[in-house]
Design an enzyme around this catalytic site. Structure first.
Site, PDB file in Angstrom:
ATOM      1  N   VAL A 139       0.856  -1.199   0.000  1.00 26.97           N
ATOM      2  CA  VAL A 139       0.000   0.000   0.000  1.00 26.97           C
ATOM      3  C   VAL A 139       0.884   1.239   0.000  1.00 26.97           C
ATOM      4  O   VAL A 139       1.797   1.351   0.817  1.00 26.97           O
ATOM      5  CB  VAL A 139      -0.916   0.046   1.243  1.00 26.97           C
ATOM      6  CG1 VAL A 139      -1.803   1.291   1.214  1.00 26.97           C
ATOM      7  CG2 VAL A 139      -1.781  -1.199   1.327  1.00 26.97           C
ATOM      8  N   GLY A 179       3.300   2.397  -1.874  1.00 22.93           N
ATOM      9  CA  GLY A 179       4.735   2.243  -2.181  1.00 22.93           C
ATOM     10  C   GLY A 179       5.699   2.793  -1.145  1.00 22.93           C
ATOM     11  O   GLY A 179       6.083   2.086  -0.218  1.00 22.93           O
ATOM     12  N   ILE A 233       5.396   5.187   1.165  1.00 22.36           N
ATOM     13  CA  ILE A 233       4.931   5.747   2.447  1.00 22.36           C
ATOM     14  C   ILE A 233       4.839   4.609   3.470  1.00 22.36           C
ATOM     15  O   ILE A 233       4.136   3.640   3.230  1.00 22.36           O
ATOM     16  CB  ILE A 233       3.529   6.399   2.319  1.00 22.36           C
ATOM     17  CG1 ILE A 233       3.493   7.406   1.174  1.00 22.36           C
ATOM     18  CG2 ILE A 233       3.121   7.046   3.634  1.00 22.36           C
ATOM     19  CD1 ILE A 233       2.109   8.010   0.923  1.00 22.36           C
ATOM     20  N   GLY A 241       4.156   5.515 -18.581  1.00 22.44           N
ATOM     21  CA  GLY A 241       4.297   4.290 -17.780  1.00 22.44           C
ATOM     22  C   GLY A 241       3.563   4.375 -16.452  1.00 22.44           C
ATOM     23  O   GLY A 241       3.710   3.509 -15.594  1.00 22.44           O
ATOM     24  N   GLU A 295      -1.443   1.292 -16.955  1.00 18.91           N
ATOM     25  CA  GLU A 295      -1.305   0.059 -17.734  1.00 18.91           C
ATOM     26  C   GLU A 295      -2.072   0.190 -19.049  1.00 18.91           C
ATOM     27  O   GLU A 295      -2.954   1.045 -19.177  1.00 18.91           O
ATOM     28  CB  GLU A 295      -1.916  -1.111 -16.959  1.00 18.91           C
ATOM     29  CG  GLU A 295      -1.303  -1.376 -15.600  1.00 18.91           C
ATOM     30  CD  GLU A 295       0.099  -1.927 -15.684  1.00 18.91           C
ATOM     31  OE1 GLU A 295       0.412  -2.610 -16.680  1.00 18.91           O
ATOM     32  OE2 GLU A 295       0.898  -1.653 -14.774  1.00 18.91           O
ATOM     33  N   ASP A 310      -7.709  -1.112  -7.710  1.00 14.96           N
ATOM     34  CA  ASP A 310      -6.409  -1.028  -7.042  1.00 14.96           C
ATOM     35  C   ASP A 310      -6.556  -0.291  -5.703  1.00 14.96           C
ATOM     36  O   ASP A 310      -6.099  -0.759  -4.658  1.00 14.96           O
ATOM     37  CB  ASP A 310      -5.429  -0.297  -7.979  1.00 14.96           C
ATOM     38  CG  ASP A 310      -4.125   0.037  -7.333  1.00 14.96           C
ATOM     39  OD1 ASP A 310      -3.212  -0.797  -7.378  1.00 14.96           O
ATOM     40  OD2 ASP A 310      -3.997   1.148  -6.764  1.00 14.96           O
ATOM     41  N   LYS A 350      -6.133  -1.606  -1.548  1.00 14.02           N
ATOM     42  CA  LYS A 350      -5.310  -0.893  -0.557  1.00 14.02           C
ATOM     43  C   LYS A 350      -6.166  -0.454   0.633  1.00 14.02           C
ATOM     44  O   LYS A 350      -5.728  -0.523   1.784  1.00 14.02           O
ATOM     45  CB  LYS A 350      -4.646   0.313  -1.217  1.00 14.02           C
ATOM     46  CG  LYS A 350      -3.631  -0.083  -2.294  1.00 14.02           C
ATOM     47  CD  LYS A 350      -3.208   1.113  -3.110  1.00 14.02           C
ATOM     48  CE  LYS A 350      -2.188   0.733  -4.167  1.00 14.02           C
ATOM     49  NZ  LYS A 350      -1.944   1.824  -5.122  1.00 14.02           N
TER      50      LYS A 350
HETATM   51  N1  LIG Z   1       5.313  -1.003  -9.770  1.00 15.36           N
HETATM   52  C1  LIG Z   1       5.172  -0.376  -8.631  1.00 15.36           C
HETATM   53  O1  LIG Z   1       5.580   0.775  -8.487  1.00 15.36           O
HETATM   54  C2  LIG Z   1       4.525  -1.063  -7.454  1.00 15.36           C
HETATM   55  C3  LIG Z   1       4.263  -0.336  -6.273  1.00 15.36           C
HETATM   56  C4  LIG Z   1       3.738  -1.003  -5.158  1.00 15.36           C
HETATM   57  C5  LIG Z   1       3.461  -2.355  -5.241  1.00 15.36           C
HETATM   58  N2  LIG Z   1       3.688  -3.032  -6.423  1.00 15.36           N
HETATM   59  C6  LIG Z   1       3.414  -4.459  -6.458  1.00 15.36           C
HETATM   60  O2  LIG Z   1       4.644  -5.150  -6.638  1.00 15.36           O
HETATM   61  C7  LIG Z   1       4.439  -6.353  -7.362  1.00 15.36           C
HETATM   62  C8  LIG Z   1       5.353  -6.390  -8.580  1.00 15.36           C
HETATM   63  O3  LIG Z   1       5.055  -5.294  -9.413  1.00 15.36           O
HETATM   64  P1  LIG Z   1       6.035  -4.843 -10.595  1.00 15.36           P
HETATM   65  O4  LIG Z   1       5.510  -3.533 -11.071  1.00 15.36           O
HETATM   66  O5  LIG Z   1       7.446  -4.932 -10.156  1.00 15.36           O
HETATM   67  O6  LIG Z   1       5.719  -5.968 -11.675  1.00 15.36           O
HETATM   68  P2  LIG Z   1       6.519  -6.300 -13.027  1.00 15.36           P
HETATM   69  O7  LIG Z   1       7.403  -5.162 -13.406  1.00 15.36           O
HETATM   70  O8  LIG Z   1       5.518  -6.785 -13.996  1.00 15.36           O
HETATM   71  O9  LIG Z   1       7.471  -7.524 -12.614  1.00 15.36           O
HETATM   72  C9  LIG Z   1       6.988  -8.818 -12.372  1.00 15.36           C
HETATM   73  C10 LIG Z   1       8.159  -9.770 -12.324  1.00 15.36           C
HETATM   74  O10 LIG Z   1       7.644 -11.066 -11.985  1.00 15.36           O
HETATM   75  C11 LIG Z   1       8.260 -12.033 -12.835  1.00 15.36           C
HETATM   76  N3  LIG Z   1       7.392 -13.195 -13.027  1.00 15.36           N
HETATM   77  C12 LIG Z   1       6.142 -13.241 -13.526  1.00 15.36           C
HETATM   78  N4  LIG Z   1       5.693 -14.520 -13.564  1.00 15.36           N
HETATM   79  C13 LIG Z   1       6.676 -15.285 -13.056  1.00 15.36           C
HETATM   80  C14 LIG Z   1       6.838 -16.670 -12.823  1.00 15.36           C
HETATM   81  N5  LIG Z   1       5.875 -17.536 -13.117  1.00 15.36           N
HETATM   82  N6  LIG Z   1       8.001 -17.109 -12.297  1.00 15.36           N
HETATM   83  C15 LIG Z   1       8.991 -16.239 -11.984  1.00 15.36           C
HETATM   84  N7  LIG Z   1       8.904 -14.912 -12.181  1.00 15.36           N
HETATM   85  C16 LIG Z   1       7.763 -14.438 -12.710  1.00 15.36           C
HETATM   86  C17 LIG Z   1       8.476 -11.299 -14.149  1.00 15.36           C
HETATM   87  O11 LIG Z   1       9.465 -12.018 -14.849  1.00 15.36           O
HETATM   88  P3  LIG Z   1      10.023 -11.668 -16.310  1.00 15.36           P
HETATM   89  O12 LIG Z   1      10.526 -10.264 -16.228  1.00 15.36           O
HETATM   90  O13 LIG Z   1      11.125 -12.587 -16.501  1.00 15.36           O
HETATM   91  O14 LIG Z   1       8.875 -11.847 -17.232  1.00 15.36           O
HETATM   92  C18 LIG Z   1       8.914  -9.916 -13.642  1.00 15.36           C
HETATM   93  O15 LIG Z   1      10.297  -9.916 -13.408  1.00 15.36           O
HETATM   94  C19 LIG Z   1       2.943  -6.387  -7.683  1.00 15.36           C
HETATM   95  O16 LIG Z   1       2.281  -7.108  -6.677  1.00 15.36           O
HETATM   96  C20 LIG Z   1       2.536  -4.916  -7.605  1.00 15.36           C
HETATM   97  O17 LIG Z   1       1.169  -4.727  -7.302  1.00 15.36           O
HETATM   98  C21 LIG Z   1       4.218  -2.419  -7.514  1.00 15.36           C
END
Ligand SMILES: NC(=O)c1ccc[n+]([C@@H]2O[C@H](COP(=O)([O-])OP(=O)(O)OC[C@H]3O[C@@H](n4cnc5c(N)ncnc54)[C@H](OP(=O)(O)O)[C@@H]3O)[C@@H](O)[C@H]2O)c1
Length: 435
Positions: free
Chosen positions: A134, A136, A138, A189, A192, A203, A207
């Site tokens: 929740v 990021g 904070i 970016g 989505e 989303d 949270k």
């Molecule tokens: N983005 C943000 O700023 C943010 C903020 C707060 C919370 N979150 C949370 O953090 C989490 C990750 O978000 P993200 O933005 O970092 O996602 P992301 O950029 O899409 O990264 C997901 C990663 O998971 C890997 N993956 C997917 N399926 C897999 C599998 N079966 N086995 C192994 N690895 C696998 C992907 O691998 P490949 O690269 O090899 O395909 C990729 O490296 C989510 O729960 C999101 O809600 C994100």
């Protein structure tokens, strides 16, 4: 220095790469704080072979099979940074089954199944941490779990979705349409390709479930929360809101009343004078009202590789410290030893002032007709506003009404929608005066 604690990171996307960068670059500082080192022993992603890892990490095992990572004896904590509700759930379950502590950034899983996962974590004698799920950057979980846990939270109001806040403040600042700012947010970016999770409120709702569980100790199902997205907001709404000395934000509200808990995610008019109106761009904020400590405000980046990475690394440090000290007592990630049942107060019983925006085919008698419907529903009209406009076939104007129940407003809007001069169903937004 004591022996290091081994970490396995699954998911090397935005959050995974930010986490590894911090663990590498800030390793000495982290060791000074802990008195021992955190050692990344293994990383996993589907395309792990093509990932560049920070040099400072030293020797790290790479695997595309998360099962291999969660069963390694040298991994004590698994960071689940994959996202989604399928593979990520399997990874968390397998980590717990293998008695590894878990740090996750996954709001969806924790909102849907968090209390049950925590039960299993207790039985397995391991820890579970989810600060990054929740807001990021904070540290709002730490605040509710520890910082102000001595207080009794009576309400909180949050801007929990950075994408929506970016879009709304761009519309507010330059009069751009929702479609135009959505396209820009996607190019930057921030949004989505399928923007529904953000702009329809899902989303933010996940949270809200987590923060409300921490604040009030209730087990809440996401589907129990009233949710409305921002798709119907247009630039003209900011003009009218401005005339009323308000602006519009997607507000996640939570308030405890004697009958239960009021929870909602919806766009609302908020006074320009309130601090939440000053939250612009992709920032998040949470305003907590405690019975004893009164108002506290938390503000920062709601997402991003490094701000979210800080949350993950800080969780890793806390969990590693507990592993090192061998403490059998864990502070629940939900701030309460056990969560009680949710007592929702239906949104239809809530009373508020409302902003009603119309688009009509102009003709005499429209205001009288709408005022008649409001009077029939016992809703008191407060003001009628109309900006100069030369499109008589599509004329916008606004009516504000005094506090009334959501049910009365819904009934009035439904009846008004059927009028033949109405270009579209009236937009009803609550005016949030509790801020
Ligand atoms: N983005 C943000 O700023 C943010 C903020 C707060 C919370 N979150 C949370 O953090 C989490 C990750 O978000 P993200 O933005 O970092 O996602 P992301 O950029 O899409 O990264 C997901 C990663 O998971 C890997 N993956 C997917 N399926 C897999 C599998 N079966 N086995 C192994 N690895 C696998 C992907 O691998 P490949 O690269 O090899 O395909 C990729 O490296 C989510 O729960 C999101 O809600 C994100």
């Amino acid at each position: 220095m004591m022996e290091e604690v081994g970490i396995g990171v699954v998911g090397l996307g935005n959050v995974g790469s930010g986490t590894l960068a911090i663990l590498a670059e800030n390793a000495d500082q982290i060791a000074l704080k802990l008195g021992f080192r955190l050692k990344v022993v293994a990383v996993c992603s589907r395309s792990v072979g093509s990932k560049r890892l920070p040099g400072g990490l030293g020797d790290v095992a790479r695997t595309a099979d998360w099962r291999e990572l969660v069963t390694r004896p040298d991994v004590r904590i698994v960071a689940e940074l994959v996202g989604g509700t399928t593979v990520a759930a399997e990874i968390i379950d397998a980590a717990i089954a293998n008695r590894k502590s878990v740090v996750t950034a996954n709001k969806e899983i924790m909102a849907a199944r968090g209390p049950e996962i925590w039960e299993r974590a207790i039985e397995a004698g391991i820890n579970l941490a989810m600060e990054a799920s929740v807001c990021g950057g904070i540290p709002i979980h730490a605040v509710l779990r520890e910082g102000i846990s001595g207080d009794r939270v009576e309400a909180f109001y949050g801007i929990l979705n950075g994408t929506c806040n970016y879009m709304l403040t761009e519309m507010e600042g330059r009069g751009a349409t929702l479609e135009a700012v959505l396209a820009e947010a996607q190019a930057l970016g921030y949004a989505e390709a399928d923007p529904s999770a953000d702009i329809d409120g899902y989303d933010a709702r996940s949270k809200l479930v987590l923060l409300a569980a921490l604040a009030f100790g209730e087990k809440i199902a996401p589907s129990d929360i009233f949710m409305e997205g921002i798709r119907r907001i247009s630039p003209i709404d900011f003009q009218y809101a401005g005339r009323l000395k308000h602006t519009i934000r997607l507000i996640c509200g939570a308030r405890k009343i004697p009958d239960g808990l009021i929870l909602y995610v919806r766009p609302a008019l908020i006074p320009l004078a309130t601090v939440l109106a000053g939250v612009r761009g992709a920032y998040n904020a949470v305003w907590v009202k405690g019975r004893y400590g009164e108002d506290t405000l938390y503000y920062g980046w709601g997402a991003g590789a490094l701000p979210t990475g800080v949350a993950v690394v800080s969780d890793l440090m806390r969990v590693a410290r507990e592993i090192r000290s061998g403490s059998p007592e864990r502070v629940s990630p939900f701030a309460h030893e056990r969560l009680g049942e949710y007592r929702p107060v239906p949104v239809t019983l809530q009373k508020r002032a409302y902003y009603l925006r119309f688009r009509v085919e102009d003709r005499p008698g429209i205001i009288a007709c709408l005022a008649g419907i409001l009077a029939h529903k016992k809703i008191s009209l407060e003001a009628v506003l109309q900006e100069p406009c030369d499109t008589k076939h599509d004329l916008p104007f606004v009516i504000t009404v005094e506090p009334t129940s959501e049910q009365s407003i819904r009934d009035a809007v439904e009846e008004m929608s059927r009028l033949d001069f109405m270009r579209e169903a009236p937009l009803a937004l609550p005016m949030e005066t509790a801020l």
